[in-house]
Write a protein that holds these residues in place. Structure first.
Motif, PDB file in Angstrom:
ATOM      1  N   TRP A   1       0.953  -1.183  -0.188  1.00 35.33           N
ATOM      2  CA  TRP A   1       0.156  -0.143   0.024  1.00 35.33           C
ATOM      3  C   TRP A   1       0.814   1.186  -0.161  1.00 35.33           C
ATOM      4  N   GLY A   2       2.152   0.980   0.497  1.00 35.07           N
ATOM      5  CA  GLY A   2       3.161   2.393   0.398  1.00 35.07           C
ATOM      6  C   GLY A   2       3.360   2.564  -1.157  1.00 35.07           C
ATOM      7  N   MET A   3       3.514   1.444  -1.811  1.00 36.57           N
ATOM      8  CA  MET A   3       3.721   1.578  -3.542  1.00 36.57           C
ATOM      9  C   MET A   3       2.490   2.331  -4.088  1.00 36.57           C
ATOM     10  N   ALA A   4       1.193   1.826  -3.587  1.00 38.14           N
ATOM     11  CA  ALA A   4       0.291   2.548  -4.346  1.00 38.14           C
ATOM     12  C   ALA A   4      -0.127   4.217  -3.985  1.00 38.14           C
ATOM     13  N   HIS A   5       0.185   4.401  -2.712  1.00 37.09           N
ATOM     14  CA  HIS A   5       0.150   5.810  -2.346  1.00 37.09           C
ATOM     15  C   HIS A   5       1.211   6.753  -2.629  1.00 37.09           C
ATOM     16  N   ASN A   6       2.765   5.919  -2.823  1.00 38.22           N
ATOM     17  CA  ASN A   6       3.646   6.750  -3.354  1.00 38.22           C
ATOM     18  C   ASN A   6       3.666   6.977  -4.741  1.00 38.22           C
ATOM     19  N   LEU A   7       3.107   6.183  -5.731  1.00 37.57           N
ATOM     20  CA  LEU A   7       2.945   6.237  -7.368  1.00 37.57           C
ATOM     21  C   LEU A   7       2.298   7.612  -7.353  1.00 37.57           C
ATOM     22  N   ASP A   8       1.313   7.701  -6.474  1.00 43.41           N
ATOM     23  CA  ASP A   8       0.247   8.896  -6.581  1.00 43.41           C
ATOM     24  C   ASP A   8       1.230  10.355  -6.729  1.00 43.41           C
ATOM     25  N   SER A   9       2.368  10.229  -6.002  1.00 49.61           N
ATOM     26  CA  SER A   9       3.087  11.566  -6.154  1.00 49.61           C
ATOM     27  C   SER A   9       3.724  11.573  -7.586  1.00 49.61           C
ATOM     28  N   ILE A  10       3.794  10.506  -8.367  1.00 50.97           N
ATOM     29  CA  ILE A  10       4.171  10.540  -9.700  1.00 50.97           C
ATOM     30  C   ILE A  10       2.817  10.882 -10.576  1.00 50.97           C
ATOM     31  N   LEU A  11       2.061  10.395 -10.174  1.00 48.47           N
ATOM     32  CA  LEU A  11       0.882  10.338 -11.227  1.00 48.47           C
ATOM     33  C   LEU A  11       0.118  11.674 -11.278  1.00 48.47           C
ATOM     34  N   ILE A  12       0.228  12.707 -10.203  1.00 51.20           N
ATOM     35  CA  ILE A  12      -0.399  13.823 -10.009  1.00 51.20           C
ATOM     36  C   ILE A  12       0.293  14.687 -11.187  1.00 51.20           C
ATOM     37  N   PRO A  13       1.703  14.951 -11.008  1.00 53.46           N
ATOM     38  CA  PRO A  13       2.146  15.700 -12.172  1.00 53.46           C
ATOM     39  C   PRO A  13       2.079  15.202 -13.603  1.00 53.46           C
ATOM     40  N   HIS A  14       2.077  13.861 -13.581  1.00 56.35           N
ATOM     41  CA  HIS A  14       1.991  13.241 -14.827  1.00 56.35           C
ATOM     42  C   HIS A  14       0.786  13.248 -15.575  1.00 56.35           C
ATOM     43  N   LEU A  15      -0.336  12.889 -14.764  1.00 59.29           N
ATOM     44  CA  LEU A  15      -1.735  12.868 -15.309  1.00 59.29           C
ATOM     45  C   LEU A  15      -2.092  14.578 -15.359  1.00 59.29           C
ATOM     46  N   LYS A  16      -1.721  15.444 -14.400  1.00 57.90           N
ATOM     47  CA  LYS A  16      -1.835  16.840 -14.896  1.00 57.90           C
ATOM     48  C   LYS A  16      -1.287  17.400 -16.370  1.00 57.90           C
ATOM     49  N   LYS A  17      -0.231  16.566 -16.794  1.00 54.53           N
ATOM     50  CA  LYS A  17       0.349  16.908 -17.772  1.00 54.53           C
ATOM     51  C   LYS A  17      -0.558  16.002 -18.994  1.00 54.53           C
ATOM     52  N   ALA A  18      -0.870  14.913 -18.709  1.00 51.13           N
ATOM     53  CA  ALA A  18      -1.169  13.995 -19.745  1.00 51.13           C
ATOM     54  C   ALA A  18      -2.923  14.202 -20.280  1.00 51.13           C
ATOM     55  N   CYS A  19      -3.639  14.657 -18.942  1.00 49.34           N
ATOM     56  CA  CYS A  19      -4.992  15.022 -18.988  1.00 49.34           C
ATOM     57  C   CYS A  19      -5.199  16.614 -19.284  1.00 49.34           C
ATOM     58  N   GLN A  20      -4.217  17.385 -19.041  1.00 50.29           N
ATOM     59  CA  GLN A  20      -4.471  18.798 -19.451  1.00 50.29           C
ATOM     60  C   GLN A  20      -5.134  19.263 -17.961  1.00 50.29           C
ATOM     61  N   LEU A  21      -4.593  19.220 -16.858  1.00 44.67           N
ATOM     62  CA  LEU A  21      -5.519  19.525 -15.719  1.00 44.67           C
ATOM     63  C   LEU A  21      -4.820  20.921 -15.017  1.00 44.67           C
ATOM     64  N   ASN A  22      -5.530  21.383 -14.084  1.00 43.31           N
ATOM     65  CA  ASN A  22      -5.052  22.532 -13.294  1.00 43.31           C
ATOM     66  C   ASN A  22      -4.769  21.937 -11.916  1.00 43.31           C
ATOM     67  N   ASN A  23      -4.090  22.437 -10.847  1.00 43.83           N
ATOM     68  CA  ASN A  23      -3.751  21.971  -9.710  1.00 43.83           C
ATOM     69  C   ASN A  23      -4.883  21.224  -8.891  1.00 43.83           C
ATOM     70  N   ARG A  24      -5.847  22.149  -8.961  1.00 42.75           N
ATOM     71  CA  ARG A  24      -7.040  21.719  -8.225  1.00 42.75           C
ATOM     72  C   ARG A  24      -7.453  20.297  -8.856  1.00 42.75           C
ATOM     73  N   GLN A  25      -7.728  20.195 -10.019  1.00 43.30           N
ATOM     74  CA  GLN A  25      -8.231  19.009 -10.653  1.00 43.30           C
ATOM     75  C   GLN A  25      -7.109  17.850 -10.502  1.00 43.30           C
ATOM     76  N   SER A  26      -5.657  18.185 -10.564  1.00 46.48           N
ATOM     77  CA  SER A  26      -4.991  17.223 -10.405  1.00 46.48           C
ATOM     78  C   SER A  26      -5.060  16.606  -8.962  1.00 46.48           C
ATOM     79  N   THR A  27      -5.338  17.199  -7.953  1.00 44.27           N
ATOM     80  CA  THR A  27      -5.357  16.777  -6.627  1.00 44.27           C
ATOM     81  C   THR A  27      -6.656  15.674  -6.379  1.00 44.27           C
ATOM     82  N   LEU A  28      -7.611  15.623  -7.281  1.00 45.18           N
ATOM     83  CA  LEU A  28      -8.672  14.722  -7.412  1.00 45.18           C
ATOM     84  C   LEU A  28      -8.146  13.436  -7.289  1.00 45.18           C
ATOM     85  N   ILE A  29      -6.935  13.322  -7.732  1.00 45.21           N
ATOM     86  CA  ILE A  29      -6.303  11.732  -7.499  1.00 45.21           C
ATOM     87  C   ILE A  29      -6.218  11.307  -6.287  1.00 45.21           C
TER      88      ILE A  29
END
Length: 431
Positions: free
Chosen positions: A36-64
């Motif tokens: 579960w540490g892997m699941a949570h810490n991959l979120d730290s990568i997903l937030i900037p990555h999906l912000k870029k891939a899905c064209q999100l603002n900061n608030r939208q990216s935190t929906l992860i």
């Protein structure tokens, strides 16, 4: 803190009470902390990555974060009921299977470039993790001598810290591309080239989550075939304990509050770490991810060091000291520039390392037959990870994308944790 009664009313069967029978089950529980540490810490990568891939603002990216941690709030009571009905082992297997289901859903999400499906997948992962944590945290505390409960939780959680180091390495090498374009550059791209770039970015998550899902399935199979010591309820525990009645214990009430703000603080710090390193220290995306690995190493080291320090001081004193220092490091991160920002974030990681298991252990101390509902409340409080990062993203967006000012949110969280550790963690106080 007195840990002698973390769960005195739950006892191992006499035939299984020897120390050697605890070793393999404890190792498998440690594996859950890592997963579960892997699941949570991959979120730290997903937030900037999906912000870029899905064209999100900061608030939208935190929906992860919101998706995965909202599941903790919604699933905590069902997870507690499941734990009562099926026991620790079966609950952990169910949690693993749900976790894997969410990981596999990343493949259609990436194939369709659908942020909504990503969020659904993360919510399902969060449901699985809720069941796992509701069962594994108290089981690790109970699995051995009562006076060693806090030490066992911190030791198991040290491997959660190991995941905090491993996940950014995986993210940097298999998810983050290092390709970044400004909004103006994307606008000037031909549509076909732009969509090819966005789909390519989204597709990078498929292999890591497919592999994670397969590993989780294999661990579930292993759990099915391995025997776990049975934890039998005492006569008192067999009587149903009211879910809300357990809140009569002041130290539990405040532990729930403290855990809410701790999880919120941790998720805030890690979710914006890469963008903080880019903006505050001038690093590129991949370099920031590697510094996140160092952050993870310090988080892991802090768990082992904290476990050592607990031999010489009380958990509440250590928690209070770490909360003070973490608050000071937040202020340093907000007010400095360059490499000092990275240093401050790394030290925060070290200091946060012992907070979750220590707050959890302090919260369930002396609950006896009420340990299971108390654990459910502490798991529900993880919803702080859904709310506070969104608040932080809002603060950042309303301050012209100023990431540093957002770190005032975890600063206030650490002040509340300090208040709990120093003034509200005593057991047996009624007021």
């Amino acid at each position: 803190m007195n840990t002698n009664s973390v769960n005195q009313s739950s006892v191992l069967s006499q035939s299984e009470g020897s120390k050697q029978n605890y070793v393999l089950p404890f190792i498998l529980i440690v594996c859950l902390f890592f997963l579960w540490g892997m699941a949570h810490n991959l979120d730290s990568i997903l937030i900037p990555h999906l912000k870029k891939a899905c064209q999100l603002n900061n608030r939208q990216s935190t929906l992860i974060d919101t998706s995965i941690f909202l599941a903790y709030f919604l699933m905590a009571i069902p997870a507690g009921m499941m734990l009562r009905k099926f026991g620790y082992k079966a609950s952990m297997i169910i949690g693993l299977l749900v976790f894997a289901m969410g990981a596999f859903l990343f493949i259609p999400a990436a194939n369709t470039l659908s942020y909504s499906i990503f969020l659904i997948a993360l919510f399902i992962i969060g449901c699985g993790l809720t069941v796992l944590e509701t069962a594994a945290n108290p089981y690790a505390a109970i699995l051995g001598k009562p006076e060693g409960a806090t030490t066992r939780l911190n030791l198991a959680a040290s491997f959660n810290g190991l995941a905090a180091m491993v996940a950014p390495i995986i993210g940097a090498n298999f998810i983050l591309s290092g390709k970044e374009y400004t909004a103006a550059q994307l606008a000037d791209m031909p549509k076909s080239e732009k969509m090819s770039y966005l789909f390519s970015e989204a597709a990078a998550v498929k292999t890591p989550y497919l592999v994670l899902g397969i590993i989780v399935i294999l661990v579930a199979v292993l759990f099915y075939f391995i025997h776990f010591p049975e934890i039998k309820p005492s006569k008192e525990e067999k009587a149903k304990t009211g879910f809300f009645a357990v809140l009569k214990h002041r130290h539990l009430r405040w532990a729930v509050i403290a855990q809410f703000f701790y999880v919120g603080a941790q998720v805030c710090v890690t979710s914006f770490f890469i963008r903080m390193a880019q903006q505050g220290a001038g690093l590129d995306e991949k370099s920031a991810a590697y510094y996140l690995t160092i952050y993870g190493f310090l988080f892991m080291a802090g768990r082992f060091v904290g476990t050592f320090f607990l031999k010489y001081t009380t958990p509440r004193k250590l928690l209070s000291l770490y909360a003070v220092l973490a608050a000071l490091m937040c202020l340093l991160a907000v007010t400095t520039q360059g490499i000092f920002v990275i240093y401050a974030l790394g030290i925060i990681g070290f200091l946060m390392s012992i907070m979750f298991p220590t707050i959890f252990s302090l919260g369930i101390t002396n609950l006896g037959e009420e340990t299971k509902p108390g654990s459910s409340w502490l798991i529900m409080s993880i919803v702080g990870g859904a709310i506070l990062p969104y608040l932080m993203g809002t603060v950042i967006d309303y301050n012209g994308d100023n990431i540093q000012i957002g770190y005032l949110i975890p600063f206030f969280c650490f002040i509340i944790i300090l208040f709990f550790g120093w003034k509200r963690s005593e057991v047996g106080v009624k007021s």
